[in-house]
Scaffold this motif. Structure first.
Motif, PDB file in Angstrom:
ATOM      1  N   UNK A  24       6.073   0.163   3.391  1.00 41.22           N
ATOM      2  CA  UNK A  24       4.797   0.428   2.719  1.00 41.22           C
ATOM      3  C   UNK A  24       4.938   0.492   1.201  1.00 41.22           C
ATOM      4  N   UNK A  25       3.871   0.100   0.517  1.00 41.15           N
ATOM      5  CA  UNK A  25       3.819   0.194  -0.938  1.00 41.15           C
ATOM      6  C   UNK A  25       2.657   1.115  -1.289  1.00 41.15           C
ATOM      7  N   UNK A  26       2.945   2.131  -2.091  1.00 39.42           N
ATOM      8  CA  UNK A  26       1.969   3.201  -2.323  1.00 39.42           C
ATOM      9  C   UNK A  26       1.561   3.225  -3.796  1.00 39.42           C
ATOM     10  N   UNK A  27       0.282   3.008  -4.042  1.00 40.11           N
ATOM     11  CA  UNK A  27      -0.272   2.986  -5.397  1.00 40.11           C
ATOM     12  C   UNK A  27      -0.950   4.327  -5.700  1.00 40.11           C
ATOM     13  N   UNK A  28      -0.521   4.965  -6.790  1.00 47.53           N
ATOM     14  CA  UNK A  28      -1.094   6.233  -7.224  1.00 47.53           C
ATOM     15  C   UNK A  28      -2.276   5.937  -8.145  1.00 47.53           C
ATOM     16  N   UNK A  29      -3.470   6.365  -7.725  1.00 44.82           N
ATOM     17  CA  UNK A  29      -4.671   6.140  -8.528  1.00 44.82           C
ATOM     18  C   UNK A  29      -5.087   7.462  -9.171  1.00 44.82           C
ATOM     19  N   UNK A  30      -4.876   7.536 -10.481  1.00 46.00           N
ATOM     20  CA  UNK A  30      -5.353   8.676 -11.271  1.00 46.00           C
ATOM     21  C   UNK A  30      -4.793  10.025 -10.825  1.00 46.00           C
ATOM     22  N   UNK A  31      -3.584  10.017 -10.224  1.00 48.16           N
ATOM     23  CA  UNK A  31      -2.994  11.261  -9.707  1.00 48.16           C
ATOM     24  C   UNK A  31      -3.944  12.002  -8.767  1.00 48.16           C
ATOM     25  N   UNK A  32      -4.740  11.217  -8.049  1.00 51.15           N
ATOM     26  CA  UNK A  32      -5.757  11.832  -7.188  1.00 51.15           C
ATOM     27  C   UNK A  32      -5.696  11.283  -5.770  1.00 51.15           C
ATOM     28  N   UNK A  33      -5.770   9.936  -5.672  1.00 45.72           N
ATOM     29  CA  UNK A  33      -5.671   9.319  -4.343  1.00 45.72           C
ATOM     30  C   UNK A  33      -4.514   8.314  -4.315  1.00 45.72           C
ATOM     31  N   UNK A  34      -4.051   8.027  -3.102  1.00 46.26           N
ATOM     32  CA  UNK A  34      -3.001   7.031  -2.900  1.00 46.26           C
ATOM     33  C   UNK A  34      -3.570   5.878  -2.081  1.00 46.26           C
TER      34      UNK A  34
END
Length: 315
Positions: A24-34
């Protein structure tokens, strides 16, 4: 295989970072959602195989999200949405650095250790006189440290986890409780499909407000081993191998081709025919585990499909 997704390099709005695991590749969006993208990469013995498996990412993502919904009344989880067949979006969590492995039967790694004469696994006693694939009197929890990509996960006991401060005692008690509850529910779901949930692993994290939640995958063929219930007892009595649904068939193929992820060993060549057969097995796993017909997503341009769906969701 052009119809697979092996690697992603998205740049979503407010993206802070990206973590690339084995699958899996996990993108951190705004330190809020993944935003978690399940690729078609295949990992065995902690090594990522050179070729992707068509539809594998979709299968893993859809089983995991279905199972999260089927257990959310018991254990809270990180999931918010599934905007694409290969994508799950959830709360940003700080993962615990252990995998909670639970075994109802003596199979796989436990059986290999038992055969080698060991009777203690992660500090837990395994009874004398058992044979491979026998049911344990009670399910046993045998945790593993969470390895960085390229390293091997390692067995660890509850005592060592606490002694090394990897998890606090209060949190660990919750992890054990959640692990047992999930395994019980998973076993009931499996039984309703004519399957036995043999063993599995769960991963947990903490949300920003300190809540412990289930993260990552649950009850997928990559994280779990299933047997067909029909004929299980007869096969045990005759000393035959169990008919199973898991990634074990890939491991066995690799072992028969002299590969177990050890130093100096070379990953055997996987022909297109073999890749296709693995894809078909994963579809069979999906249909057996969920009881539903698998619907193949459009794979003419997976990257663009995922990007469009995630951007629409993030708006």
């Amino acid at each position: 295989m052009s119809n697979t997704i092996i690697d992603t390099n998205f740049n979503f709005p407010n993206q802070k970072s990206v973590y690339k695991g084995k699958v899996r590749e996990v993108y951190n969006i705004n330190d809020d959602v993944l935003v978690m993208v399940a690729t078609d990469r295949l990992s065995a013995f902690d090594v990522v195989m050179p070729k992707g498996i068509p539809y594998k990412g979709q299968i893993l993502n859809q089983i995991a999200t279905k199972m999260m919904k089927a257990t959310e009344d018991l254990v809270p989880n990180w999931l918010l949405a599934t905007p694409d067949p290969n994508v799950a979006v959830g709360h940003l969590c700080e993962p615990f650095k252990v995998e909670m492995v639970i075994r109802g039967y003596m199979s796989g790694h436990a059986a290999r250790e038992y055969k080698a004469g060991k009777r203690l696994l992660c500090g837990v006693e395994m009874p004398e006189g058992m044979k491979e694939n026998d049911k344990f009197p009670e399910p046993i929890i045998t945790p593993a440290t969470k390895a960085e990509k390229g390293d091997h996960d390692e067995d660890i006991s509850r005592g060592d986890i606490l002694k090394r401060g990897i998890v606090s005692e209060a949190d660990y008690i919750v992890l054990e409780d959640y692990t047992r509850k999930l395994f019980k529910r998973g076993s009931e779901i499996a039984a309703s499909r004519g399957l036995i949930l043999v063993d599995t692993k769960y991963e947990f994290g903490k949300t920003k407000d300190g809540k412990i939640v289930l993260i990552d995958e649950i009850h997928t063929p990559d994280s779990s081993r299933y047997f067909y219930a029909d004929g299980y007892q007869e096969r045990q009595e005759r000393g035959e191998a169990q008919k199973q649904l898991s990634k074990e068939f890939v491991r066995q193929w690799l072992i028969s081709n002299n590969f177990q992820g050890l130093e100096g060993q070379v990953v055997p060549e996987m022909s297109d025919e073999y890749i296709e057969s693995v894809s078909e097995r994963y579809i069979e796993l999906y249909e057996n585990i969920t009881g539903e017909t698998f619907e193949k997503a459009d794979v003419s341009n997976i990257q663009s499909r995922i990007e469009t769906n995630v951007l629409d969701y993030l708006k």
